[in-house]
Design a protein around this motif. Structure first.
Motif, PDB file in Angstrom:
ATOM      1  N   GLN A   1       1.009  -0.626   0.204  1.00 55.51           N
ATOM      2  CA  GLN A   1      -0.011  -0.274  -0.331  1.00 55.51           C
ATOM      3  C   GLN A   1       0.455   1.281  -0.154  1.00 55.51           C
ATOM      4  O   GLN A   1       1.617   0.977   0.592  1.00 55.51           O
TER       5      GLN A   1
ATOM      6  N   TYR B   1       0.837   5.189   0.420  1.00 53.26           N
ATOM      7  CA  TYR B   1       0.093   6.160   1.543  1.00 53.26           C
ATOM      8  C   TYR B   1       0.503   7.412   1.795  1.00 53.26           C
ATOM      9  O   TYR B   1       1.701   8.057   1.094  1.00 53.26           O
TER      10      TYR B   1
ATOM     11  N   GLN C   1       1.265  11.721   3.551  1.00 54.63           N
ATOM     12  CA  GLN C   1       0.936  12.309   4.575  1.00 54.63           C
ATOM     13  C   GLN C   1       1.217  13.504   4.315  1.00 54.63           C
ATOM     14  O   GLN C   1       2.756  14.131   3.788  1.00 54.63           O
TER      15      GLN C   1
ATOM     16  N   GLY D   1       2.684  17.480   9.262  1.00 51.11           N
ATOM     17  CA  GLY D   1       1.927  18.036  10.166  1.00 51.11           C
ATOM     18  C   GLY D   1       0.193  16.675   9.950  1.00 51.11           C
ATOM     19  O   GLY D   1      -1.208  16.772  11.291  1.00 51.11           O
ATOM     20  N   ARG D   2      -0.391  15.823   9.601  1.00 51.43           N
ATOM     21  CA  ARG D   2      -1.466  15.640   9.542  1.00 51.43           C
ATOM     22  C   ARG D   2      -1.022  13.630   9.460  1.00 51.43           C
ATOM     23  O   ARG D   2      -0.238  13.763   9.390  1.00 51.43           O
ATOM     24  N   GLY D   3      -2.767  12.962   9.270  1.00 57.33           N
ATOM     25  CA  GLY D   3      -2.457  12.283   9.361  1.00 57.33           C
ATOM     26  C   GLY D   3      -2.337  11.782   7.876  1.00 57.33           C
ATOM     27  O   GLY D   3      -1.960  12.297   7.275  1.00 57.33           O
ATOM     28  N   LEU D   4      -2.023  10.297   8.178  1.00 60.58           N
ATOM     29  CA  LEU D   4      -1.605   9.640   6.316  1.00 60.58           C
ATOM     30  C   LEU D   4      -2.866   8.992   5.576  1.00 60.58           C
ATOM     31  O   LEU D   4      -3.953   9.065   6.548  1.00 60.58           O
TER      32      LEU D   4
ATOM     33  N   HIS E   1      -4.053   6.975   2.682  1.00 59.45           N
ATOM     34  CA  HIS E   1      -4.368   5.807   1.522  1.00 59.45           C
ATOM     35  C   HIS E   1      -4.186   6.538   0.078  1.00 59.45           C
ATOM     36  O   HIS E   1      -5.568   6.877   0.114  1.00 59.45           O
TER      37      HIS E   1
ATOM     38  N   PHE F   1       4.944   7.085   1.957  1.00 55.18           N
ATOM     39  CA  PHE F   1       5.113   6.055   2.028  1.00 55.18           C
ATOM     40  C   PHE F   1       4.499   4.765   1.928  1.00 55.18           C
ATOM     41  O   PHE F   1       3.854   4.634   1.368  1.00 55.18           O
TER      42      PHE F   1
ATOM     43  N   TRP G   1       5.871  -0.743   7.953  1.00 54.25           N
ATOM     44  CA  TRP G   1       6.137   0.494   7.090  1.00 54.25           C
ATOM     45  C   TRP G   1       7.937   0.896   6.870  1.00 54.25           C
ATOM     46  O   TRP G   1       9.015   0.746   7.483  1.00 54.25           O
TER      47      TRP G   1
ATOM     48  N   LEU H   1       6.066   4.600  11.015  1.00 52.53           N
ATOM     49  CA  LEU H   1       5.856   4.396  11.498  1.00 52.53           C
ATOM     50  C   LEU H   1       5.864   2.798  12.338  1.00 52.53           C
ATOM     51  O   LEU H   1       6.162   1.775  11.746  1.00 52.53           O
TER      52      LEU H   1
ATOM     53  N   PHE I   1      -0.495   7.825  16.072  1.00 51.83           N
ATOM     54  CA  PHE I   1      -1.493   7.684  14.966  1.00 51.83           C
ATOM     55  C   PHE I   1      -2.311   6.752  15.723  1.00 51.83           C
ATOM     56  O   PHE I   1      -1.421   5.438  15.795  1.00 51.83           O
TER      57      PHE I   1
ATOM     58  N   GLU J   1      -7.020  -1.035   3.237  1.00 50.22           N
ATOM     59  CA  GLU J   1      -6.946   0.252   3.991  1.00 50.22           C
ATOM     60  C   GLU J   1      -6.644   0.775   5.278  1.00 50.22           C
ATOM     61  O   GLU J   1      -7.656   0.229   5.725  1.00 50.22           O
ATOM     62  N   LEU J   2      -5.589   1.526   5.331  1.00 48.20           N
ATOM     63  CA  LEU J   2      -6.315   1.628   7.153  1.00 48.20           C
ATOM     64  C   LEU J   2      -6.346   3.649   6.877  1.00 48.20           C
ATOM     65  O   LEU J   2      -5.945   4.251   5.346  1.00 48.20           O
TER      66      LEU J   2
ATOM     67  N   PHE K   1      -6.165   6.814   9.285  1.00 44.17           N
ATOM     68  CA  PHE K   1      -5.214   7.113   9.852  1.00 44.17           C
ATOM     69  C   PHE K   1      -6.626   8.429  11.469  1.00 44.17           C
ATOM     70  O   PHE K   1      -7.176   9.562   9.934  1.00 44.17           O
ATOM     71  N   GLY K   2      -6.064   8.829  12.700  1.00 42.59           N
ATOM     72  CA  GLY K   2      -6.602  10.064  12.933  1.00 42.59           C
ATOM     73  C   GLY K   2      -5.371  11.027  12.332  1.00 42.59           C
ATOM     74  O   GLY K   2      -4.374  10.401  12.202  1.00 42.59           O
ATOM     75  N   GLU K   3      -5.249  11.989  13.305  1.00 43.29           N
ATOM     76  CA  GLU K   3      -4.611  13.118  12.713  1.00 43.29           C
ATOM     77  C   GLU K   3      -3.475  13.280  13.615  1.00 43.29           C
ATOM     78  O   GLU K   3      -2.763  14.337  13.507  1.00 43.29           O
ATOM     79  N   GLY K   4      -3.510  12.559  14.482  1.00 41.35           N
ATOM     80  CA  GLY K   4      -2.353  12.304  15.234  1.00 41.35           C
ATOM     81  C   GLY K   4      -2.521  13.296  16.672  1.00 41.35           C
ATOM     82  O   GLY K   4      -3.162  13.669  16.845  1.00 41.35           O
TER      83      GLY K   4
ATOM     84  N   ARG L   1       0.562  14.836  19.310  1.00 40.22           N
ATOM     85  CA  ARG L   1       1.657  15.252  19.314  1.00 40.22           C
ATOM     86  C   ARG L   1       2.376  15.273  21.032  1.00 40.22           C
ATOM     87  O   ARG L   1       1.669  15.677  21.584  1.00 40.22           O
TER      88      ARG L   1
END
Lengths: 109, 117
Positions: free
Chosen positions: A33, A35, A37, A40-43, A45, A88, A99, B43, B90, B105-106, B108-111, B113
């Motif tokens: 897969q 992805y 990013q 500052g954000r999430g990944l 797909h 990624f 990953w 990750l 994450f 597929e995964l 994701f949240g925004e993380g 910190r």
């Protein structure tokens, strides 16, 4: 331990050019897969390619998979400023995703 | 559709303090994951869950605990925070692809910190 290794680590190109990123892995996989990013954000797909597939397209994205070489490539055609992000690859094996460290892509206007 | 929501988004802890990160998903996904992301690295999986009431260790589980009492929630706890746990965390969820049970597929949240001083 990291299974996927992206190459190059960083890539800077002009807007409109094509960007190619590569991913190599070590063990047999069920799928691979890609992805994206943004900073500052999430990944998010992008695309999934199964181990029995060789090529897949999604919009401006083209992914290839060579299981004999244990490698995959992601091609982004006609790049845009919004494509600036880290990319990624993740390989799926034994019910887990492993990953790579990612390729940082910068699109220059 | 909120997807995957993580709280809090930012947190500063002192060494030895404890805290819990909450992850909630509204997609009815079976699988949930906690990852940490450190500069220059991909990750790394901390813990994961394949269903309500189940958890399993990932690649880097030491110093963390998790619980999945409800299908939609996955909690990550730090019992005694250490500076080495400074990272971006994450949460992700995924559906199961029958009959192989391969992960799709995964999402994701925004993380979150976290800084440990």
């Amino acid at each position: 331990s990291q299974q996927g290794e992206e190459d190059p680590q960083a890539l800077s190109i002009q807007e409109g050019e094509n960007a190619t990123m590569n991913c190599s892995y070590k063990t047999s996989i069920n799928n691979l897969q890609w992805y994206r990013q943004n900073s500052g954000r999430g990944l998010v797909h992008l695309i999934l390619i199964r181990s029995n597939e060789r090529e897949k397209h999604s919009g401006r994205l083209r992914v290839t998979l060579d299981t004999s070489k244990k490698s995959s490539s992601l091609l982004i055609t006609a790049s845009r400023a919004a494509d600036t992000a880290s990319y990624f690859c993740a390989t799926h094996s034994n019910y887990q995703l492993i990953w790579g460290a990612g390729t940082k892509l910068i699109i220059k206007p | 559709n909120a997807g995957v929501t993580q709280t809090p988004k930012f947190r500063v802890l002192k060494t030895g303090q404890s805290m819990t990160l909450l992850c909630a998903q509204d997609m009815n996904h079976e699988y949930m994951y906690w990852y940490r992301q450190d500069p220059g690295m991909g990750l790394r999986l901390i813990h994961y869950s394949v269903g309500e009431g189940t958890t399993a260790k990932g690649e880097v589980p030491d110093g963390y605990n998790v619980s999945r009492l409800k299908k939609q929630n996955f909690l990550l706890g730090l019992e005694s925070a250490a500076p080495s746990q400074t990272s971006v965390y994450f949460c992700a969820s995924s559906y199961v692809q029958p009959p192989s049970l391969n992960t799709g597929e995964l999402f994701f949240g925004e993380g979150s910190r976290l800084t440990v001083l």
